[in-house]
Design a protein around this motif. Structure first.
Motif, mmCIF file in Angstrom:
data_model
loop_
_atom_site.group_PDB
_atom_site.id
_atom_site.type_symbol
_atom_site.label_atom_id
_atom_site.label_comp_id
_atom_site.label_asym_id
_atom_site.label_seq_id
_atom_site.Cartn_x
_atom_site.Cartn_y
_atom_site.Cartn_z
ATOM 1 N N UNK A 43 0.827 -1.211 0.000
ATOM 2 C CA UNK A 43 0.000 0.000 0.000
ATOM 3 C C UNK A 43 0.862 1.263 0.000
ATOM 4 N N UNK A 44 2.026 1.182 0.641
ATOM 5 C CA UNK A 44 2.960 2.311 0.635
ATOM 6 C C UNK A 44 3.464 2.560 -0.778
ATOM 7 N N UNK A 45 3.779 1.484 -1.482
ATOM 8 C CA UNK A 45 4.383 1.589 -2.810
ATOM 9 C C UNK A 45 3.379 1.898 -3.911
ATOM 10 N N UNK A 46 2.188 1.294 -3.831
ATOM 11 C CA UNK A 46 1.263 1.362 -4.961
ATOM 12 C C UNK A 46 0.751 2.774 -5.193
ATOM 13 N N UNK A 47 0.601 3.566 -4.121
ATOM 14 C CA UNK A 47 0.097 4.932 -4.308
ATOM 15 C C UNK A 47 1.180 5.855 -4.860
ATOM 16 N N UNK A 48 2.442 5.429 -4.800
ATOM 17 C CA UNK A 48 3.551 6.215 -5.355
ATOM 18 C C UNK A 48 3.991 5.696 -6.718
ATOM 19 N N UNK A 49 3.237 4.754 -7.275
ATOM 20 C CA UNK A 49 3.591 4.120 -8.555
ATOM 21 C C UNK A 49 4.937 3.410 -8.482
ATOM 22 N N UNK A 50 5.282 2.845 -7.332
ATOM 23 C CA UNK A 50 6.536 2.124 -7.161
ATOM 24 C C UNK A 50 6.333 0.617 -7.020
ATOM 25 N N UNK A 51 5.102 0.165 -7.171
ATOM 26 C CA UNK A 51 4.794 -1.255 -7.047
ATOM 27 C C UNK A 51 4.692 -1.867 -8.435
ATOM 28 N N UNK A 52 4.853 -3.202 -8.522
ATOM 29 C CA UNK A 52 4.794 -3.846 -9.832
ATOM 30 C C UNK A 52 3.402 -3.764 -10.454
ATOM 31 N N UNK A 53 2.389 -3.590 -9.616
ATOM 32 C CA UNK A 53 1.023 -3.424 -10.086
ATOM 33 C C UNK A 53 0.676 -1.937 -10.079
ATOM 34 N N UNK A 54 0.205 -1.418 -11.219
ATOM 35 C CA UNK A 54 -0.124 0.005 -11.333
ATOM 36 C C UNK A 54 -1.560 0.153 -11.847
ATOM 37 N N UNK A 55 -2.527 0.189 -10.943
ATOM 38 C CA UNK A 55 -3.928 0.279 -11.356
ATOM 39 C C UNK A 55 -4.232 1.639 -11.995
ATOM 40 N N UNK A 56 -5.222 1.682 -12.890
ATOM 41 C CA UNK A 56 -5.646 2.979 -13.425
ATOM 42 C C UNK A 56 -6.290 3.833 -12.338
ATOM 43 N N UNK A 57 -6.005 5.116 -12.364
ATOM 44 C CA UNK A 57 -6.566 6.028 -11.365
ATOM 45 C C UNK A 57 -7.914 6.588 -11.819
ATOM 46 N N UNK A 58 -8.741 6.975 -10.834
ATOM 47 C CA UNK A 58 -8.507 6.856 -9.396
ATOM 48 C C UNK A 58 -8.730 5.416 -8.922
ATOM 49 N N UNK A 59 -7.960 5.012 -7.910
ATOM 50 C CA UNK A 59 -8.146 3.699 -7.317
ATOM 51 C C UNK A 59 -7.972 3.807 -5.806
ATOM 52 N N UNK A 60 -8.493 2.835 -5.117
ATOM 53 C CA UNK A 60 -8.334 2.756 -3.664
ATOM 54 C C UNK A 60 -7.227 1.765 -3.345
ATOM 55 N N UNK A 61 -6.275 2.124 -2.493
ATOM 56 C CA UNK A 61 -5.347 1.104 -1.991
ATOM 57 C C UNK A 61 -6.095 0.165 -1.041
ATOM 58 N N UNK A 62 -5.355 -0.731 -0.433
ATOM 59 C CA UNK A 62 -5.974 -1.700 0.468
ATOM 60 C C UNK A 62 -6.060 -3.056 -0.180
ATOM 61 N N UNK A 63 -5.043 -3.896 0.052
ATOM 62 C CA UNK A 63 -4.945 -5.171 -0.643
ATOM 63 C C UNK A 63 -5.446 -6.368 0.118
ATOM 64 N N UNK A 64 -6.006 -6.171 1.323
ATOM 65 C CA UNK A 64 -6.374 -7.307 2.167
ATOM 66 C C UNK A 64 -7.634 -6.938 2.942
ATOM 67 N N UNK A 65 -8.692 -7.731 2.823
ATOM 68 C CA UNK A 65 -9.974 -7.349 3.408
ATOM 69 C C UNK A 65 -10.624 -8.495 4.174
ATOM 70 N N UNK A 66 -11.555 -8.113 5.032
ATOM 71 C CA UNK A 66 -12.491 -9.050 5.641
ATOM 72 C C UNK A 66 -13.868 -8.414 5.530
ATOM 73 N N UNK A 67 -14.871 -9.218 5.172
ATOM 74 C CA UNK A 67 -16.186 -8.626 4.994
ATOM 75 C C UNK A 67 -17.277 -9.658 4.883
#
Length: 333
Positions: A43-67
């Protein structure tokens, strides 16, 4: 519904809470009411475009959920509204509602909270794949865990002990050392903060060697990287396995002559790709995690929770590398 969105590359201060339309599940998908979302280093990396995955913006970070399942798409038979689950969507979890593939979800027992459930999958599934598959850790072997007070580090300690290993935790503060001991580490060492010059790296290597003993570490679990990597590798045992898990301290360059001298393996650990390529093996690991959780051998450590409006603070705290265990964002009103 509310969502925490990244509109442009930048730090946590660039994230904004906004109202967006509810998603609709397609065939094979679930619409999930997110109750909790864990924060992880991607989550630290993805919002700075430093992660291997680069989603189209706008996007929400948060890679792990319970629901909780709200509705199911066409063809989904194994899930129904009201079912509780955990999943690792990779991104998009800091929202009130999310659509995920049904095949990616795992059931969360009624006896477990959403907060604890959100903190389980990414760190423990990464660690069990690393130690059991890539590291081939066996009973009575020595495991050295770097960054041992983080979420993935504490998971590695617990899983190492469940495997019967002698576990040495390496951390950056006495407070973190205490957390590692409470997780079951046989010993904990406090290393200085990098970067290191050549003398500093030698001193750190000597510290690692003294901690693991003259035979060396059979398995080294490294979610830190940077200047810590080479000193740790110098403490490896003959035919040991060095597990490359992450790089918050930077991407290291290892002298390959060390691998020849110790006849050791340097093994990459990419749990997400493993889970996609071999879902049956991953599901077996998750079942094993729930069994160990029921037996009290593992338990996610959540050091703080945040509301959605303050989720950026959680990401910033994780980026500072001061966090013990996991941070979880709660989305219940």
């Amino acid at each position: 519904m509310r969502a925490l969105l990244s509109h442009e590359p930048g730090g946590p201060d660039t994230l904004q809470v906004a109202e967006i339309h509810d998603p609709t599940p397609s065939a094979g998908e679930l619409l999930v009411r997110v109750h909790a979302a864990a924060i992880n280093y991607p989550d630290v990396l993805i919002i700075e475009d430093k992660y291997q995955l680069k989603p189209p913006r706008p996007f929400a970070p948060g890679g792990e959920i319970a629901g909780e399942v709200l509705s199911v798409g066409e063809g989904v038979m194994e899930w129904k509204p009201g079912d509780r689950l955990i999943a690792v969507p990779g991104f998009g979890g800091l929202v009130e509602k999310i659509v995920i593939p049904a095949r990616s979800a795992f059931r969360l027992p009624d006896s477990r909270s959403y907060v604890d459930g959100a903190a389980l999958l990414l760190t423990y599934a990464t660690s069990i794949h690393a130690l059991y598959d890539r590291g081939r850790l066996k009973d009575a072997q020595t495991l050295l865990v770097l960054g041992a007070a983080g979420g993935v580090g504490l998971a590695a300690i617990e899983l190492g002990k469940a495997r019967g290993a002698r576990v040495i935790a390496a951390v950056s503060s006495e407070e973190k050392a205490q957390a590692a001991r409470e997780a079951g580490a046989d010993d904990a060492i406090v290393y200085p903060r990098g970067p290191f010059d050549k003398a500093g790296q030698k001193a750190l290597a000597d510290q690692f060697k003294a901690a693991v003993g003259p035979a060396g570490a059979d398995v080294i679990f490294d979610p830190v990287g940077g200047d810590y990597a080479e000193p740790a590798l110098r403490s490896i045992a003959w035919e040991g396995r060095y597990l490359v898990v992450g790089f918050p301290a930077g991407i290291p360059k290892l002298p390959l002559n060390l691998t020849l001298l110790k006849s050791c393996d340097v093994c990459g650990v990419f749990w997400g790709a493993f889970a996609m390529r071999d879902p049956k093996a991953n599901a077996a690991h998750v079942a094993e995690l729930f069994r160990l959780w029921d037996e009290g051998k593992i338990a996610p450590v959540v050091s703080a929770t945040y509301p959605l409006e303050r989720a950026g603070e959680a990401i910033a705290a994780l980026a500072s590398r001061q966090v013990i265990g996991k941070l979880v964002v709660t989305l219940d009103d």
